[in-house]
Scaffold this motif. Structure first.
Motif, short mmCIF file in Angstrom:
data_model
loop_
_atom_site.label_atom_id
_atom_site.label_comp_id
_atom_site.label_asym_id
_atom_site.label_seq_id
_atom_site.Cartn_x
_atom_site.Cartn_y
_atom_site.Cartn_z
N THR A 68 0.80 -1.24 0.00
CA THR A 68 0.00 0.00 0.00
C THR A 68 0.83 1.28 0.00
O THR A 68 0.26 2.37 0.01
CB THR A 68 -0.97 0.04 1.20
OG1 THR A 68 -0.20 -0.05 2.41
CG2 THR A 68 -1.98 -1.08 1.14
N HIS A 69 2.16 1.16 0.02
CA HIS A 69 2.94 2.40 -0.06
C HIS A 69 4.35 2.17 -0.59
O HIS A 69 5.17 1.50 0.05
CB HIS A 69 3.03 3.08 1.30
CG HIS A 69 3.69 4.43 1.22
ND1 HIS A 69 3.18 5.45 0.45
CD2 HIS A 69 4.82 4.92 1.78
CE1 HIS A 69 3.96 6.51 0.54
NE2 HIS A 69 4.97 6.22 1.34
N THR A 70 4.62 2.74 -1.77
CA THR A 70 5.96 2.63 -2.36
C THR A 70 6.33 3.95 -3.04
O THR A 70 5.47 4.79 -3.32
CB THR A 70 5.99 1.53 -3.47
OG1 THR A 70 4.99 1.85 -4.45
CG2 THR A 70 5.72 0.16 -2.91
N HIS A 71 7.63 4.09 -3.26
CA HIS A 71 8.15 5.12 -4.18
C HIS A 71 9.10 4.32 -5.07
O HIS A 71 10.32 4.34 -4.87
CB HIS A 71 8.89 6.22 -3.42
CG HIS A 71 8.08 6.83 -2.30
ND1 HIS A 71 7.03 7.68 -2.55
CD2 HIS A 71 8.15 6.70 -0.96
CE1 HIS A 71 6.49 8.06 -1.40
NE2 HIS A 71 7.14 7.48 -0.42
N ALA A 72 8.53 3.59 -6.01
CA ALA A 72 9.26 2.53 -6.73
C ALA A 72 10.63 2.95 -7.27
O ALA A 72 11.62 2.25 -7.05
CB ALA A 72 8.38 1.96 -7.83
N THR A 218 -1.82 10.71 1.44
CA THR A 218 -0.80 11.64 1.96
C THR A 218 -0.02 11.00 3.09
O THR A 218 -0.54 10.14 3.81
CB THR A 218 -1.45 12.97 2.42
OG1 THR A 218 -0.42 13.93 2.66
CG2 THR A 218 -2.29 12.80 3.68
N HIS A 219 1.27 11.40 3.22
CA HIS A 219 2.03 11.01 4.41
C HIS A 219 1.46 11.79 5.59
O HIS A 219 1.19 12.99 5.47
CB HIS A 219 3.51 11.40 4.25
CG HIS A 219 4.21 10.69 3.13
ND1 HIS A 219 4.54 11.31 1.95
CD2 HIS A 219 4.66 9.42 3.02
CE1 HIS A 219 5.17 10.46 1.16
NE2 HIS A 219 5.26 9.31 1.77
N LEU A 220 1.31 11.13 6.73
CA LEU A 220 0.69 11.82 7.87
C LEU A 220 1.28 11.34 9.19
O LEU A 220 1.39 10.12 9.43
CB LEU A 220 -0.82 11.56 7.85
CG LEU A 220 -1.69 12.46 8.73
CD1 LEU A 220 -1.63 13.91 8.26
CD2 LEU A 220 -3.14 11.98 8.71
N VAL A 255 -0.68 7.69 5.24
CA VAL A 255 0.50 6.83 5.28
C VAL A 255 1.35 7.13 6.51
O VAL A 255 1.62 8.30 6.79
CB VAL A 255 1.35 7.03 4.00
CG1 VAL A 255 2.59 6.12 4.04
CG2 VAL A 255 0.53 6.76 2.76
N HIS A 256 1.74 6.12 7.21
CA HIS A 256 2.57 6.13 8.42
C HIS A 256 1.74 6.22 9.70
O HIS A 256 1.64 5.24 10.41
CB HIS A 256 3.65 7.25 8.40
CG HIS A 256 4.66 7.08 7.32
ND1 HIS A 256 5.39 5.93 7.17
CD2 HIS A 256 5.04 7.91 6.31
CE1 HIS A 256 6.18 6.06 6.12
NE2 HIS A 256 5.99 7.24 5.58
N CYS A 257 1.21 7.39 10.03
CA CYS A 257 0.42 7.54 11.28
C CYS A 257 1.17 6.96 12.49
O CYS A 257 0.62 6.18 13.26
CB CYS A 257 -0.94 6.86 11.15
SG CYS A 257 -2.01 7.67 9.96
N THR A 306 5.98 -1.01 2.08
CA THR A 306 7.43 -1.05 2.30
C THR A 306 8.03 0.34 2.35
O THR A 306 9.12 0.52 2.87
CB THR A 306 8.14 -1.82 1.17
OG1 THR A 306 7.76 -1.23 -0.07
CG2 THR A 306 7.77 -3.28 1.20
N ASP A 307 7.32 1.34 1.75
CA ASP A 307 7.91 2.66 1.54
C ASP A 307 9.00 2.54 0.47
O ASP A 307 9.22 1.46 -0.08
CB ASP A 307 8.47 3.23 2.86
CG ASP A 307 8.38 4.76 2.90
OD1 ASP A 307 8.12 5.37 1.85
OD2 ASP A 307 8.58 5.33 3.98
N GLY A 308 9.70 3.62 0.18
CA GLY A 308 10.73 3.58 -0.85
C GLY A 308 11.96 2.82 -0.39
O GLY A 308 12.19 2.64 0.80
ZN LIG Z 1 6.53 7.49 1.61
#
Ligand SMILES: [Zn+2]
Length: 447
Positions: A68-72, A218-220, A255-257, A306-308
């Motif tokens: 659910t979250h990447t910066h490929a 959004t990152h939060l 994203v994150h929280c 995973t995030d970037g």
């Molecule tokens: Zn991110």
């Protein structure tokens, strides 16, 4: 009945509402859809005449994983600046490197490498946000992966009205361009974070997203510093700030929280906003950990990401599942927190719900898209087998995935990528890395 693919003989974890498990299963795929799920009886196998038969003996068969979250394209910076404080990492390394080396071309090859890595570790859907999203979409489509494609926004010095008008027009163009191009692509809007994008701008972008029923990401509340900054600027915590602007609802992904108070958890629950938990990224950058055990108990939909790769450093969602389980047992001091099946749910059916794709993917059921992976258990690491969920979450890694199917198309079979030339992709990325290695910023780091 003529079908395209039959998968027979595996231990099937459907991840449907009842968590049905079928020993010696039979799955039939026609086009992009699952048309039959049941037990292989020998008789029903004869009903299907398949162009391709996959023998899943000894394998676990499960839905393709949802990241659910990447910066490929950030694979380009994998390992380039590790073991640094978050702000030093971001301001002194990642941002300057991005300024210099992120181009349409490098994004494309980085995204292709990321797609190869994801296919090889069982991910079939990813939700991405980075520069040049068109190039990322192209890489995903060519690779055969499903993507939620976020268009990123950062604020400028312009007055709010002009900036909002400009961004809204860009957002509309982007969604209209991508919403019908490929069944694999779902466009979304992704303003970076409330500390880099004014809430009024975010609110206007959210209105555009709503016009098209598109996701808003959004990152939060990633770091404690972010919470302090937002509090100083607006007198509110980040979640409350977005809530007060009407930005949180069931099509918003936060994203994150990592830093939430009781009130904010209540606001996420009542607004039905979705949360992407990035455990390894939060641990490696020591930015914090989302209390998902509490969120889940309040009925909040949570997926994992995973995030970037500059902050993780891989796209291996199988390994990420293990980390998620360990982290929350450690935090709560309670080993019964997040059992293995619940963690696999985060990476499949819950991830699909986060992305609003639960009617199409996230479980193996008749009528759903054929996003299916096989994990071969006939290897020392996964032997013997008592509990398949435990085996996946606590013992397996991405390399144990042997076959990956997305949208009815086989992308990897027996660890061999079907339609990607890995040598070419790796050598293209290597030529970018070779330039980056010569950069003064990096040379001094490794001297
Ligand atoms: Zn991110």
């Amino acid at each position: 009945m003529e079908v395209d693919i039959v998968i027979s003989g595996g231990l099937l974890l459907t991840m449907d509402d009842n968590y049905t498990v079928i020993k010696g299963s039979l799955i039939a795929i026609e086009g992009d859809k699952i048309v039959y799920v049941g037990q292989s009886t020998g008789i029903n196998e004869q009903i299907f005449s398949a162009k391709k038969i996959i023998d899943a003996t000894g394998c676990l068969v499960l839905p393709g994983l949802v990241n659910t979250h990447t910066h490929a394209p950030m694979v380009l910076f994998r390992g380039v600046a590790d073991d640094l404080s978050l702000m030093e990492w971001l301001n002194n390394y990642i941002f300057p490197l991005e300024m210099k080396y992120v181009t349409k071309d490098t994004v494309y090859w980085g995204a292709r490498l990321a797609c190869a890595e994801m296919i090889l570790s069982g991910t079939t859907t990813f939700c991405d946000g980075y520069f040049y999203p068109g190039r990322i979409a192209r890489a995903a489509i060519e690779s055969g992966l499903r993507i939620v494609l976020g268009l990123g926004f950062f604020d400028s010095d312009e007055d709010i009205d002009s900036a909002a008008k400009k961004h809204s027009a860009t957002a509309r163009r982007f969604i209209e361009k991508w919403q019908h191009i490929s069944p694999l692509v779902t466009p979304a809007l992704f303003p970076h974070a409330p500390y880099t994008c004014r809430p009024e701008i975010m609110r206007r972008l959210k209105q555009v997203a709503d016009e098209y029923e598109a996701l808003f990401i959004t990152h939060l509340s990633e770091t404690k510093e972010e919470v302090d900054t937002i509090n100083e600027r607006y007198g509110l915590t980040p979640v409350k700030l977005l809530y007060s602007h009407g930005i949180l609802d069931e099509r918003t992904i936060a994203v994150h929280c990592n830093w939430l108070n009781e009130e904010e958890i209540g606001l996420l629950a009542s607004s039905k906003a979705k949360v992407s938990h990035n455990a390894e990224s939060g641990m490696k950058l020591a930015s914090g950990a989302c209390p998902i055990h509490e969120l889940l108990s309040r009925g909040i939909t949570v997926g994992i990401g995973t995030d970037g790769c500059a902050s993780n450093n891989d796209h291996d969602l199988v390994r990420e599942m293990g980390t998620v389980a360990y982290l929350h047992k450690h935090i709560t001091g309670d080993p019964t927190t997040l059992d293995a099946r619940s963690v696999l749910a985060l990476a499949t059916r819950m991830g699909a719900r986060v992305l609003g794709l639960e009617r199409e993917i996230g479980s193996i059921e008749v009528g759903k898209k054929a996003d299916i992976i096989l994990i071969d258990t006939r290897t020392p690491r996964l032997w013997p087998l008592y509990n398949p969920y435990s085996q996946i979450v606590y013992a397996a890694c991405g390399e144990n995935v042997t076959t990956t199917i997305c949208n009815g198309r086989i992308l990897m079979e027996n660890r061999r990528l079907v339609n990607l030339d890995l040598d070419e992709i790796m050598s293209q990325v290597e030529s970018v890395a070779e330039t980056i290695r010569q950069d003064e910023l990096i040379r001094s780091r490794f001297d």
